[in-house]
Design a protein around this motif. Structure first.
Motif, PDB file in Angstrom:
ATOM      1  N   UNK A  48      35.728  38.170  42.709  1.00  0.00           N
ATOM      2  CA  UNK A  48      35.928  37.980  41.286  1.00  0.00           C
ATOM      3  C   UNK A  48      37.334  37.616  40.889  1.00  0.00           C
ATOM      4  N   UNK A  49      38.139  37.103  41.820  1.00  0.00           N
ATOM      5  CA  UNK A  49      39.524  36.742  41.543  1.00  0.00           C
ATOM      6  C   UNK A  49      39.769  35.281  41.917  1.00  0.00           C
ATOM      7  N   UNK A  50      40.938  34.791  41.521  1.00  0.00           N
ATOM      8  CA  UNK A  50      41.322  33.443  41.934  1.00  0.00           C
ATOM      9  C   UNK A  50      41.413  33.345  43.449  1.00  0.00           C
ATOM     10  N   UNK A  51      41.782  34.451  44.090  1.00  0.00           N
ATOM     11  CA  UNK A  51      41.836  34.452  45.552  1.00  0.00           C
ATOM     12  C   UNK A  51      40.473  34.221  46.179  1.00  0.00           C
ATOM     13  N   UNK A  52      39.434  34.795  45.592  1.00  0.00           N
ATOM     14  CA  UNK A  52      38.094  34.522  46.113  1.00  0.00           C
ATOM     15  C   UNK A  52      37.710  33.066  45.867  1.00  0.00           C
ATOM     16  N   UNK A  53      38.053  32.530  44.705  1.00  0.00           N
ATOM     17  CA  UNK A  53      37.742  31.125  44.419  1.00  0.00           C
ATOM     18  C   UNK A  53      38.367  30.209  45.476  1.00  0.00           C
ATOM     19  N   UNK A  54      39.612  30.490  45.822  1.00  0.00           N
ATOM     20  CA  UNK A  54      40.285  29.678  46.840  1.00  0.00           C
ATOM     21  C   UNK A  54      39.609  29.830  48.200  1.00  0.00           C
ATOM     22  N   UNK A  55      39.206  31.061  48.512  1.00  0.00           N
ATOM     23  CA  UNK A  55      38.552  31.326  49.795  1.00  0.00           C
ATOM     24  C   UNK A  55      37.221  30.600  49.879  1.00  0.00           C
ATOM     25  N   UNK A  56      36.439  30.675  48.817  1.00  0.00           N
ATOM     26  CA  UNK A  56      35.133  30.007  48.782  1.00  0.00           C
ATOM     27  C   UNK A  56      35.308  28.502  48.944  1.00  0.00           C
ATOM     28  N   UNK A 288      39.694  55.912  32.000  1.00  0.00           N
ATOM     29  CA  UNK A 288      39.409  54.798  31.104  1.00  0.00           C
ATOM     30  C   UNK A 288      39.271  53.533  31.936  1.00  0.00           C
ATOM     31  N   UNK A 289      38.202  52.783  31.695  1.00  0.00           N
ATOM     32  CA  UNK A 289      37.956  51.599  32.512  1.00  0.00           C
ATOM     33  C   UNK A 289      37.246  50.517  31.710  1.00  0.00           C
ATOM     34  N   UNK A 290      37.495  49.298  32.089  1.00  0.00           N
ATOM     35  CA  UNK A 290      36.810  48.146  31.500  1.00  0.00           C
ATOM     36  C   UNK A 290      35.584  47.822  32.348  1.00  0.00           C
ATOM     37  N   UNK A 291      34.413  47.763  31.729  1.00  0.00           N
ATOM     38  CA  UNK A 291      33.161  47.514  32.437  1.00  0.00           C
ATOM     39  C   UNK A 291      32.718  46.072  32.182  1.00  0.00           C
ATOM     40  N   UNK A 292      32.349  45.366  33.247  1.00  0.00           N
ATOM     41  CA  UNK A 292      31.908  43.980  33.107  1.00  0.00           C
ATOM     42  C   UNK A 292      31.038  43.594  34.296  1.00  0.00           C
ATOM     43  N   UNK A 293      30.381  42.456  34.165  1.00  0.00           N
ATOM     44  CA  UNK A 293      29.628  41.893  35.278  1.00  0.00           C
ATOM     45  C   UNK A 293      30.313  40.619  35.743  1.00  0.00           C
ATOM     46  N   UNK A 294      30.360  40.440  37.055  1.00  0.00           N
ATOM     47  CA  UNK A 294      30.953  39.240  37.634  1.00  0.00           C
ATOM     48  C   UNK A 294      30.004  38.698  38.697  1.00  0.00           C
ATOM     49  N   UNK A 295      30.241  37.477  39.092  1.00  0.00           N
ATOM     50  CA  UNK A 295      29.486  36.886  40.199  1.00  0.00           C
ATOM     51  C   UNK A 295      30.452  36.644  41.354  1.00  0.00           C
ATOM     52  N   UNK A 296      30.405  37.494  42.350  1.00  0.00           N
ATOM     53  CA  UNK A 296      31.092  37.205  43.606  1.00  0.00           C
ATOM     54  C   UNK A 296      30.280  36.147  44.347  1.00  0.00           C
ATOM     55  N   UNK A 297      30.760  35.733  45.491  1.00  0.00           N
ATOM     56  CA  UNK A 297      30.102  34.628  46.167  1.00  0.00           C
ATOM     57  C   UNK A 297      29.851  34.939  47.643  1.00  0.00           C
ATOM     58  N   UNK A 298      28.631  34.652  48.094  1.00  0.00           N
ATOM     59  CA  UNK A 298      28.347  34.438  49.507  1.00  0.00           C
ATOM     60  C   UNK A 298      28.394  32.935  49.747  1.00  0.00           C
TER      61      UNK A 298
END
Length: 550
Positions: A48-56, A288-298
């Motif tokens: 869910x980060x720019x680092x994953x985008x680069x890796x994918x 305290x936390x921010x809750x959200x949904x993301x799409x990681x990638x296989x």
């Protein structure tokens, strides 16, 4: 040696002649992949980060260059993407958690990642507030009726914060109702969290000790600012509001205030007659936390089979790591590079794909699956197992590569944890032809079988192993291998210092890859279906789908 296969005789498989032309795996390409994916530019490859985008993006290009076809999610026109979306719940701390205990009448403010390591709450709540909640020690936090064992003794502990030991009751004594020192799933912290949530606990704190946990405190004190899970209809049924670890020094202080000690309560917890023990300690906590949904990638590439394209041999490796250091000013390094863990296994996946593509594939289809979010709880592989792109009933087997050896060739090999299945029998036979002997996991008490991406496949019945490089190094033997492994776990595992080194030996990985290639070639060009051994908890699931393979 008997192999556990369905269908045709294993003898036909044994008689398969040696490959006329083994591929030549490139040490230079492997090193380049590892050095690239573990570079600071990839930002630690967190989901869910720019680092994953680069890796994918890197992996899609590498898979295409290796000769694979896209094998991920289906498009509307029937073609496939290179990726599979892995929909996850993500909880991110918005402030340092405030945790205070009253121990022996004294209020003690606890320091996050020193006294406790509390995770961002993943029970669906943006705010978790505990006030004067009682702590109860529940031994190993295990409920195993099939073994005549329950640490809970049917007591109602809902609304309490449960304190428990890591690993199994047999770990300290070496024998008992849990089969000896080898860790069962009951010993994993993931199970302990799940069981506490099922019982309505307000929280759970696992007491950390390096030996039974199999990793130092620094490992559990990393990455707690974000927590991930698969999306659940009722997250509270799987997660208490407060989840985390307690440092053994804090545990000693709490037990001392009760007139006992950590060693004494560990001895009590090894007995079947153990009773939950109120600790006379209360806890206040604000998370305290921010809750959200993301799409990681296989990332998924495929080589369609030439004769039986609807039968699949799957290779897996996780491409993610821990991301960025929370406070680089304190750590002195901004990135958890994840070079050994698991740029090595991912590099092997890419180059294994290249080797098969250059051969023109195989009779069965080959799937190369670089899964994400492994470091967050095997979530990429869990998602695939729950949402398979290719039928699990027609998946021949899974070979996972994670943290391969970078200190030269070895004369043996292993797998993570202990399992009996036909896939391992085949590996042993192929290993003999290459002069590689099988060495059982030297540390089964560490629960390695439950900690790699093959495990979610095993849970749904697919024969699966996580390959481990050998310990009998040709230079230095087992003694040097043990010394290097201890240094890595103590000083580099899940630390910012897990970086590519010019001193690493990639000839050991190429040796491993040739071995895996031969095993996979036998599977991919054969007709047999590996199975689990009699008595395995996974065999019944595999057997239930046998008709779909006939």
């Amino acid at each position: 040696m008997t192999r556990l296969f369905l269908g045709a005789s294993a003898l036909a498989l044994i008689a398969t002649p040696a490959l006329a032309h083994d591929p030549e795996f490139s040490e230079a390409r492997l090193s380049t992949h590892v050095r690239t994916m573990s570079a600071d530019w990839f930002e630690g490859r967190a989901p869910g980060t720019a680092g994953e985008d680069k890796t994918v993006a890197y992996l899609m290009g590498a898979f295409a260059a290796a000769g694979l076809q896209p094998g991920g999610d289906l498009r509307a026109d029937g073609s496939r993407e290179w990726t599979q979306d892995v929909v996850l719940a993500r909880s991110t701390m918005v402030d340092t958690p405030l945790v205070e205990m009253n121990i022996g009448g004294e209020d003690v403010m606890l320091v996050q990642n020193e006294d406790v390591a509390v995770r961002a709450p993943i029970n669906g709540e943006a705010q978790v507030e505990l006030q004067d909640v009682e702590l109860v020690f529940v031994g190993y936090g295990t409920h195993a009726p099939e073994r005549g064992w329950s640490d809970y003794k049917d007591q109602d502990l809902s609304g309490k914060v449960l304190v428990m030991l890591v690993n199994d009751p047999d770990f300290e004594g070496g024998e008992g109702d849990f089969g000896g020192p080898e860790m069962t799933y009951y010993g994993r912290w993931t199970y302990k969290y799940e069981e506490a949530a099922r019982r309505g606990a307000a929280g759970v704190l696992v007491i950390h000790e390096t030996v039974p946990a199999s990793y130092p405190w620094g490992v559990v004190a990393n990455g707690n600012e974000q927590t991930f899970d698969i999306v659940r209809e009722d997250p509270k049924a799987a997660h208490a509001g407060l989840e985390g670890w307690m440092h053994s020094d804090l545990a000693e202080r709490i037990f001392a205030a009760n007139g006992t000690s950590l060693e004494a309560v560990k001895a009590a917890a090894r007995r079947k007659d153990f009773q939950p023990m109120p600790l006379g300690t209360t806890i206040d906590a604000t998370l305290l936390a921010r809750q959200e949904q993301i799409a990681a990638k296989n990332v998924v590439g495929v080589l369609p089979g030439s004769e039986r394209a609807d039968e699949y041999v799957v290779f897996t490796a996780h491409h993610d790591h821990l991301g960025m250091v929370e406070d680089p000013a304190e750590e002195g390094d901004a990135v958890y590079n994840g070079a050994l863990d698991n740029a090595t296994g991912t590099a092997a996946l890419i180059e294994q794909a290249r080797a098969f593509a250059e051969k023109g594939g195989a009779k069965r289809s080959l799937v190369f699956l670089a899964v994400g979010a492994e470091e967050r709880g095997l979530l990429g592989s869990k998602y695939y197992a729950a949402n398979p792109l290719y039928p699990l009933s027609r998946t021949v087997g899974v070979i996972n590569t994670d943290s391969l050896g970078v200190f030269g060739p070895a004369s043996d090999f292993s797998i993570s944890g202990t399992a009996r299945l036909g896939l391992l029998d085949l590996m042993i036979e192929e290993g003999e032809a290459l002069g590689r002997t099988f060495a059982p996991d030297p540390r089964p008490e560490a629960g390695g079988f439950f900690r790699s991406d093959h495990f979610p496949f095993a849970q749904v019945g697919v024969p699966a192993v996580s390959y481990r490089s050998g310990q009998q190094l040709t230079e230095g033997g087992a003694e040097r291998a043990t010394e290097l492994a201890r240094d890595y776990v103590a000083n580099h595992y899940h630390q910012a210092s897990d970086e590519w080194s010019a001193d690493w030996r990639f000839d050991g990985i190429t040796s491993d890859m040739l071995f895996i290639h031969r095993v996979a070639t036998t599977l991919a060009n054969g007709e047999d279906w590996p199975n689990w051994a009699e008595g395995s908890e996974f065999k019944a699931i595999r057997d239930a789908s046998a008709a779909e393979r006939d």
